[in-house]
Design a protein around this motif. Structure first.
Motif, PDB file in Angstrom:
ATOM      1  N   GLY A   1      -0.520   5.666  -7.656  1.00  0.00           N
ATOM      2  CA  GLY A   1      -1.908   5.510  -8.061  1.00  0.00           C
ATOM      3  C   GLY A   1      -2.830   6.415  -7.275  1.00  0.00           C
ATOM      4  O   GLY A   1      -2.437   7.073  -6.307  1.00  0.00           O
ATOM      5  N   GLN A   2      -4.089   6.446  -7.699  1.00  0.00           N
ATOM      6  CA  GLN A   2      -5.084   7.245  -7.011  1.00  0.00           C
ATOM      7  C   GLN A   2      -5.427   6.605  -5.665  1.00  0.00           C
ATOM      8  O   GLN A   2      -5.510   5.377  -5.555  1.00  0.00           O
ATOM      9  CB  GLN A   2      -6.348   7.357  -7.854  1.00  0.00           C
TER      10      GLN A   2
ATOM     11  N   ILE B   1       0.864  -1.171   0.000  1.00  0.00           N
ATOM     12  CA  ILE B   1       0.000   0.000   0.000  1.00  0.00           C
ATOM     13  C   ILE B   1       0.904   1.225   0.000  1.00  0.00           C
ATOM     14  O   ILE B   1       1.967   1.219   0.629  1.00  0.00           O
ATOM     15  CB  ILE B   1      -0.970   0.012   1.196  1.00  0.00           C
ATOM     16  N   PHE B   2       0.513   2.234  -0.731  1.00  0.00           N
ATOM     17  CA  PHE B   2       1.396   3.370  -1.006  1.00  0.00           C
ATOM     18  C   PHE B   2       0.745   4.683  -0.603  1.00  0.00           C
ATOM     19  O   PHE B   2      -0.469   4.828  -0.643  1.00  0.00           O
ATOM     20  CB  PHE B   2       1.718   3.445  -2.502  1.00  0.00           C
ATOM     21  N   ALA B   3       1.599   5.638  -0.253  1.00  0.00           N
ATOM     22  CA  ALA B   3       1.119   6.989   0.044  1.00  0.00           C
ATOM     23  C   ALA B   3       2.198   7.994  -0.331  1.00  0.00           C
ATOM     24  O   ALA B   3       3.384   7.654  -0.419  1.00  0.00           O
ATOM     25  CB  ALA B   3       0.768   7.120   1.523  1.00  0.00           C
ATOM     26  N   GLN B   4       1.776   9.223  -0.565  1.00  0.00           N
ATOM     27  CA  GLN B   4       2.701  10.297  -0.873  1.00  0.00           C
ATOM     28  C   GLN B   4       2.685  11.314   0.256  1.00  0.00           C
ATOM     29  O   GLN B   4       1.622  11.690   0.746  1.00  0.00           O
ATOM     30  CB  GLN B   4       2.315  10.981  -2.188  1.00  0.00           C
TER      31      GLN B   4
ATOM     32  N   ASP C   1      -0.872  -4.586 -10.507  1.00  0.00           N
ATOM     33  CA  ASP C   1      -0.095  -3.429 -10.926  1.00  0.00           C
ATOM     34  C   ASP C   1       1.081  -3.177 -10.006  1.00  0.00           C
ATOM     35  O   ASP C   1       1.760  -2.176 -10.133  1.00  0.00           O
ATOM     36  CB  ASP C   1      -0.980  -2.177 -10.967  1.00  0.00           C
ATOM     37  N   GLN C   2       1.337  -4.080  -9.087  1.00  0.00           N
ATOM     38  CA  GLN C   2       2.449  -3.863  -8.169  1.00  0.00           C
ATOM     39  C   GLN C   2       3.648  -4.675  -8.597  1.00  0.00           C
ATOM     40  O   GLN C   2       3.539  -5.821  -8.975  1.00  0.00           O
ATOM     41  CB  GLN C   2       2.056  -4.267  -6.762  1.00  0.00           C
TER      42      GLN C   2
ATOM     43  N   TRP D   1      -4.182   6.399   1.002  1.00  0.00           N
ATOM     44  CA  TRP D   1      -3.393   5.239   0.582  1.00  0.00           C
ATOM     45  C   TRP D   1      -3.928   4.652  -0.713  1.00  0.00           C
ATOM     46  O   TRP D   1      -5.127   4.646  -0.959  1.00  0.00           O
ATOM     47  CB  TRP D   1      -3.391   4.178   1.680  1.00  0.00           C
ATOM     48  N   SER D   2      -2.999   4.164  -1.525  1.00  0.00           N
ATOM     49  CA  SER D   2      -3.324   3.576  -2.817  1.00  0.00           C
ATOM     50  C   SER D   2      -2.860   2.126  -2.862  1.00  0.00           C
ATOM     51  O   SER D   2      -2.012   1.707  -2.061  1.00  0.00           O
ATOM     52  CB  SER D   2      -2.633   4.374  -3.938  1.00  0.00           C
TER      53      SER D   2
END
Length: 459
Positions: A228-229, A183-186, A435-436, A222-223
């Motif tokens: 990603g969105q 899981i990703f975040a900016q 997509d990861q 989180w994406s």
């Protein structure tokens, strides 16, 4: 409009096809061992059964109870008592436990931990009660040197002989947030990555998941793919003090799952939340290193992380599960579970890596469920203690969240024993967002546990 299926796999597996989790075989033998030095027969138990029995005996024995642990080799519960009262001893034996008389009471050990908190809250230190030694195990990482080491050492010595042990760790204690692919975040400082722990249902009925608190504090949105969105938003985040976050999916129709992706198309359903038991075998799934296993080595651990936001500060987290399972950056928030499908913990932090080993600490799932009011899967029970839960799981649950604890109906031989029978990262591409990019390492732990475990490495 069709419901959106959650693309995030529980446990956030990273790389394709290196490990397989084979489902347990049929019942193995449950030969009962005569406990050495006892007048009754100690019961052969699964780890979850042992946890339940320990909770019952703790209430029944009161102040005489001085901790317990699971002997995974003999499949028995060992209970420490500080009273010589024969009635107390016989009560525990009749219940099926092995009884061991010890010197330090639970209150003595808690008092020692209190002294450490007051006098030695130093970044890079931790302590937890180890019922196997009847002592407080104090650990200092590689950053604790000079005056800090002297202060810690003198505090431990002041506790008196036989109360605590002090050891050095080669690595440094840190939370496992870093780049990767679960899981990703900016943030203003750049991108961060953590691992999803367990899908849950929030108290208002919303689909959500649990992950580490320090992940939720670091970023709100989180994406499921890098850059990603956002698909989920932090609802609650606790760190320091505790280390858990409840993150709600933005699409209220998201269909979550309550299984763990074990690789090679195999999944294991998460059926309940359970408290950890010292000595039991547990499995950790994370987005960086995949699936690894080890043993619970301590409970109610306190860890003093060097603060990442306050220069020279300390982020102290209490009530953690201490293990010898490895973890690395990006595994934060990932699931700790038992082989029978009990959710046990969320990866917090630790020292070392999956090449050299180390200590890893986990936020208990039961405490996170109680605090947030969430339930496992699409509607299980909030944490009420080991084995008390029957949390129902969504049939599409994602794999990898299984733990070495045991289902009461499962046989003793179905549990994996102690040791580094570690399995490298694996992933089902349909489970954790295709997509990861997989970055998990196919690492096989040193040594194998010849213990009837159905977890095997396919290399």
């Amino acid at each position: 409009m069709p419901k959106r299926k959650a693309a995030i796999a529980v446990g956030g597996v990273a790389a394709l096809g290196a490990a397989a989790l084979l489902l347990p075989n049929a019942n193995a033998s449950q030969d009962k061992d005569q406990a050495s030095g006892t007048t009754g027969t100690a019961k052969t138990l699964k780890a979850t059964q042992a946890s339940n029995l320990a909770a019952q005996l703790q209430k029944a024995l009161g102040g005489a109870f001085a901790g317990s642990y699971f002997d995974s080799g003999k499949q028995q519960l060992v209970v420490n008592v500080v009273s010589g009262d024969n009635n107390v001893i016989q009560q525990a034996k009749k219940a099926g436990a092995v009884v061991r008389q010890v010197k330090n009471s639970t209150s003595d050990l808690k008092a020692a931990a209190g002294t450490l908190k007051a006098k030695a809250t130093i970044p890079g230190t931790s302590w937890a009660v180890d019922p196997r030694t009847d002592k407080v195990l104090v650990t200092a990482d590689s950053t604790v040197t000079g005056a800090k080491w002297n202060r810690l050492q003198s505090t431990v010595q002041s506790l008196g002989s036989g109360m605590a042990t002090l050891k050095k760790s080669a690595g440094s204690f840190k939370t496992f947030v870093a780049g990767g692919d679960a899981i990703f975040a900016q943030t203003q400082q750049g991108g961060v990555r953590c691992s999803l722990g367990f899908n849950v249902t929030a108290s208002d009925g919303s689909p959500a998941f649990l992950t580490a608190g320090h992940c939720g504090v670091a970023a709100k949105d989180w994406s499921d793919s890098q850059n990603g969105q956002p698909i989920a938003t932090v609802d609650q985040a606790k760190f320091p003090g505790n280390d858990f976050s409840l993150v709600k999916y933005n699409d209220k129709t998201t269909q979550t799952s309550s299984t763990v992706n074990a690789g090679n198309g195999q999944t294991v359903q998460i059926t309940q939340a359970a408290d950890a038991t010292v000595g039991e075998t547990v499995f950790r799934m994370g987005s960086t290193t995949g699936l690894h296993n080890g043993q619970v080595t301590g409970l109610d651990a306190t860890v003093n992380f060097a603060s990442e936001t306050v220069p020279g500060g300390t982020d102290t987290v209490n009530g953690l599960i201490q293990t010898n399972v490895c973890a690395e950056a990006g595994d934060s928030g990932g699931s700790l579970f038992t082989q029978d499908g009990s959710a046990v913990g969320l990866t917090s932090g630790g020292s070392g890596d999956c090449t050299n080993g180390g200590e890893t600490f986990f936020q208990p799932v039961t405490a996170a469920l109680q605090a947030t009011g969430a339930t496992l899967g699409n509607g299980g029970n909030a944490g009420n203690g080991a084995g008390d839960q029957s949390g129902s799981a969504a049939p599409s649950a994602s794999a990898g969240d299984q733990s070495g604890a045991a289902d009461p109906s499962a046989s003793a031989g179905d549990q994996s024993g102690a040791g580094g029978d570690q399995i490298g990262g694996s992933a089902d591409p349909s489970a954790s967002a295709s997509d990861q990019s997989g970055s998990g390492s196919d690492q096989s732990g040193a040594g194998s546990a010849n213990d009837g475990s159905s977890l095997t490495s396919t290399r």
